[in-house]
Scaffold this active site. Sequence first.
Site, mmCIF file in Angstrom:
data_model
loop_
_atom_site.group_PDB
_atom_site.id
_atom_site.type_symbol
_atom_site.label_atom_id
_atom_site.label_comp_id
_atom_site.label_asym_id
_atom_site.label_seq_id
_atom_site.Cartn_x
_atom_site.Cartn_y
_atom_site.Cartn_z
ATOM 1 C CD GLU A 164 -2.332 1.455 2.754
ATOM 2 O OE1 GLU A 164 -2.247 0.135 3.704
ATOM 3 O OE2 GLU A 164 -3.134 2.675 3.540
ATOM 4 C CG ASP A 173 -0.239 1.919 6.216
ATOM 5 O OD1 ASP A 173 0.522 1.350 6.139
ATOM 6 O OD2 ASP A 173 -0.881 2.709 5.960
ATOM 7 C CG ASP A 185 -5.043 1.989 8.432
ATOM 8 O OD1 ASP A 185 -4.503 1.903 7.702
ATOM 9 O OD2 ASP A 185 -3.662 4.051 8.425
ATOM 10 C CG ASP A 199 -8.297 4.323 4.609
ATOM 11 O OD1 ASP A 199 -9.543 4.361 4.642
ATOM 12 O OD2 ASP A 199 -7.560 6.149 4.467
#
Length: 646
Positions: free
Chosen positions: A432, A505, A507, A509
């Site tokens: 990403e 990541d 998180d 997203d």
Amino acid sequence: MANKKKKQDGGDDYTAGQIQVLKGLEAVRKRPGMYVGSTSARGLHHLVYEVVDNSIDEAMAGFCSEVKVTIHEDNSVTVEDDGRGIPVDIHPTEKVPGVELAMTTLHAGGKFDKNTYKVSGGLHGVGVSVVNALSEYLEVWIVRKGVRYHQRYERGLRAMELEELGKAKGSGTTITFKPDDQIFTELVFSFETLSNRLRELAFLNKGLQIVFTDERNGKPVREEYLFEGGLAEYVTYLRGPRGALHDKVCYFEASKPEAEIELALQYDQGFAENTHTFVNNINTHEGGSHLTGFKAALTRTINDYARRNNLFKKDESLSGDDVREGLVCVLSVRVMEPQFEGQTKTKLGNSEVRGAVEAAVNEHLSTFLDENPRAAKSIIEKSLQAARAREAARKARDLARKKSALEGGVLPGKLADCSISDPTLCELYLVEGDSAGGSAKQGRDRSYQAILPLKGKILNVERARIDKVLSNDEIRAIITAIGAGIKDEFELDNARYHKVIIMTDADVDGAHIRTLLLTFFFRQMPELIEEGMVYIAQPPLYRVQKGKQELYAYTEEERNEYSKRLGGKDGEGKGINIQRYKGLGEMNPDQLWKTTMDPEARTILRVQIEDAAIASNLFDRLMGDEVEPRRNFIEKNAKYVRNLDV
Ligand code: 0RA
């Protein structure tokens, strides 16, 4: 009790029939897997299905309106119905009550053949005697003709004669059994597994009330399933949060000599197909003649309608794939003597069913389209769009193929490929963001690790059509990097990497991008997941450092433990530095290698799809707007594989 039993079975009444009983039940206890599939969780749950099936038969014959299933604290189970009650009168030749015959004779179901649609194949329909043989104890209560009866069995053998308990109102059968710990390796029932199956049975048997109670864990949990709309309600349930293309569900029941047919269908605004078929309440995952008949009729009826109503431009027509985009459908048939075939015995073989289903669908679907012209128009418009998209995609693919033949298969510019060419040793990291991609490129072992950085969110393939999917740059880069094509043209042998590792990541997203990538692989390259080649990288959440010592923590607990180990308390202090990584981009190349990419140290999760049908369903629900099911999916399907390569 044991003495009494011995005397009873070894006494004067040790008839030829009783010897048969002992032999039969012994066979079941010796080879339980032959009768219930396995002695693990699957076989355990099968016991409940077997007993419930008998009550459902009674409901199908029109004598029973409610089935109650209860899991007790000790993992025994009670199944109660308000049917006619198992017969108790003495059998003329066997000289024992009907219920005893049913409980102790294999395939006794045939003896009281009620001429309903009995299941003969697969694992269902082996009879309640199998449950009896595999239970530490089984007790049965019957109310028939104003009298209550009771009998108890232990490990298949009767522990007492059938007894009369006095007068009672109504009628019905109650069976309580406790699976035998000498037989089963797994003894704990799964609430999820049972509730899913019981809900499914309620959808498949409209108007039947099923009450499911779990008395374990202190407070009882009770669920009621009752669907007056039958499969029509099932389709609404399956559609979930996805929008409908037309309001009304197409629903019909038809009775033919070859089969009883029930069908419900509706189109949603997505592009996936979601068809489920059943034969005698059994999910036919592998399809078969009923599904073939349905598909033929769907394609033909929709084409006929469009032609009759001048909805085609000249020489337009719709393929089967075109008319199944966005289709949510449940087809349930009842067949007298089903022939189950296929690897998992879930494919209907009876060829005569094909024509029966085809004729019924032709008739009722064309009536539905005639009566609902607006729905018909939407469906045909959607199918035409699918056809046009398919044609555009075909042209794009042809072009891409020609192009790559000319240019010798150009890899995407962003790909930092590895140097060796043996796919079994090669790994592709999908990373990403460009900055993490940069770190990964520097940190990797370039001999066998390739890096493809992905920008931002990739396309949601569930909501986009194939031509759009193929015109998306990120997706095209993934497809060409892997090099094995997609869908029907996918060739595993051409895959350039045998590990595709998604690195996002930690998180929300990141989770979203990961889900989108998983959806893409599931829909476009399912073999890659089936072969266990798709993984999820696990970057650490914290770096705990003191002087030259540094440790990486993947959870908060680990972080606290490490900071203690380095001489701190729960947090910082005494020269201890704690860094929380908000994204991969915050790690330098060396850290990324050490924590996430080095096969000696990293943890990667292998993505598994245990059952494609269930997974497909999950993916559908996943693509709704709720975050929770998505998170659950990822947790459920990514099995923990620590230091896989060590
Ligand atoms: C055979 C004949 C009859 C009922 C049943 C079987 C029966 C079996 C089970 C098992 C669980 N619940 C059940 N309910 C009914 C009916 C014979 C008659 O009354 O004519």
